[in-house]
Design an enzyme around this catalytic site. Sequence first.
Site, PDB file in Angstrom:
ATOM      1  N   GLY A 166      13.749  10.085  -7.991  1.00  0.00           N
ATOM      2  CA  GLY A 166      14.835  10.995  -7.636  1.00  0.00           C
ATOM      3  C   GLY A 166      15.152  10.957  -6.160  1.00  0.00           C
ATOM      4  O   GLY A 166      16.326  10.885  -5.758  1.00  0.00           O
ATOM      5  N   ASP A 167      14.129  11.015  -5.330  1.00  0.00           N
ATOM      6  CA  ASP A 167      14.320  10.929  -3.886  1.00  0.00           C
ATOM      7  C   ASP A 167      14.983   9.613  -3.504  1.00  0.00           C
ATOM      8  O   ASP A 167      15.924   9.578  -2.699  1.00  0.00           O
ATOM      9  CB  ASP A 167      12.972  11.033  -3.171  1.00  0.00           C
ATOM     10  CG  ASP A 167      12.388  12.427  -3.202  1.00  0.00           C
ATOM     11  OD1 ASP A 167      13.154  13.396  -3.092  1.00  0.00           O
ATOM     12  OD2 ASP A 167      11.157  12.544  -3.339  1.00  0.00           O
TER      13      ASP A 167
END
Length: 399
Positions: free
Chosen positions: A171-172
């Site tokens: 996600g990051d």
Amino acid sequence: MAQGALDGLRLIEMGQLIAGPFCGQLMADHGCEVIKIEPPRRPGDAAEGDPMRQWGRGKPVWFPVVGRNKKTITLNLRDARGQTLLKRLVARSDFLLENFRPGTMEKWGLGYESLSAGNPGLIMIRVSGYGQTGPYAPRAGYGSIGEAMGGIRNLAGDPSSPPSRVGLSIGDSLAATFACLGAMMALHHRHRTGQGQVVDSAIYEAVLAMMESTVPEYSEAGFIRERTGSILPGIAPSNAYPCADGDILIGANQDSVFIRLCKAMGRPELATDPRYASHVARGENQAELDALIAGWTRPQTSAGVLAAMEAHGVPAGKIFRAPDMMADPHFAAREALVKVAHPEFANLVMQNVFPKLSETPGKVNWPGPSLGAFNHQVYHEMLGLSDGEIAELTREGVI
């Protein structure tokens, strides 16, 4: 050949961990001058700078990757003098990158309106869990929460177990990648108009962008995707299959490729069997077909199966781990991995710069440097501070 497509551009990187700094890494990899700001070392601190300096399994070797090609400086952004120095740096830069909780920059008097007043062409790249607007914007947001909200956590893993994670901070990294993409779009707009803007990249939206047709499948048909383990339902054969020395992946779901797989298996009749002769039929009989293929691969070595797949033009591959990557001839031929000199680690090997550009290739010039390694260069050569001023600001904890 020129080195680095982004040569001549400057980015000021604020924030920490992955969601912002990976964007900075991508841009530094391709020649952008990235000046990374970290808080000054304070007496009694157990750790220093970006927490990524302490991350890594076995040894703390993550920062040498995510901090590579960057110029690290220290600056106390809570101090008015530090905020003034930041504004002076931004006035000489093309981008400002931050991944603090929304509202933090404004609290310090460093919002876009304030910064762009001295640099109308500034492109401010903002990465956060939920974006800069909306009811959730003020919440603390980590990548794991964005992955859950964006939908990928519900689809990752086996249906017999709770929602899983990919094993990486996906996600990051996705939010950072979209932030980099947005920055390039904004740069093109600035080339045409001279006007800067804000790039607002939210972790949950970056994940959502990868979710294929999961939402319209529900809105149109009422279908909700759930975890399916190592397969995509109805796409067969495409799975991990056991060999005597480990699993391999085979993807032969297209009709013509399935015919070649059947020949490789010595079972050409399967290609005309009504249970497997079409894409739809193979999907309906997916479990049975996977069991049949697994029965063929199980007693063989992975090398033997992969050789048969290559000979018949069937996509297949070993499931790589780090040792496999370092030993693989294709990785070597493409220079996908690069050994980087480091003052502490003797055998530091990391992923190279991607994508590869034919005329302006990126390069790993140095690993993530020590805290404040470029303080004198930036503050003296760029901002014109004297040695005495730098020493005083250092003593007082401003830099």
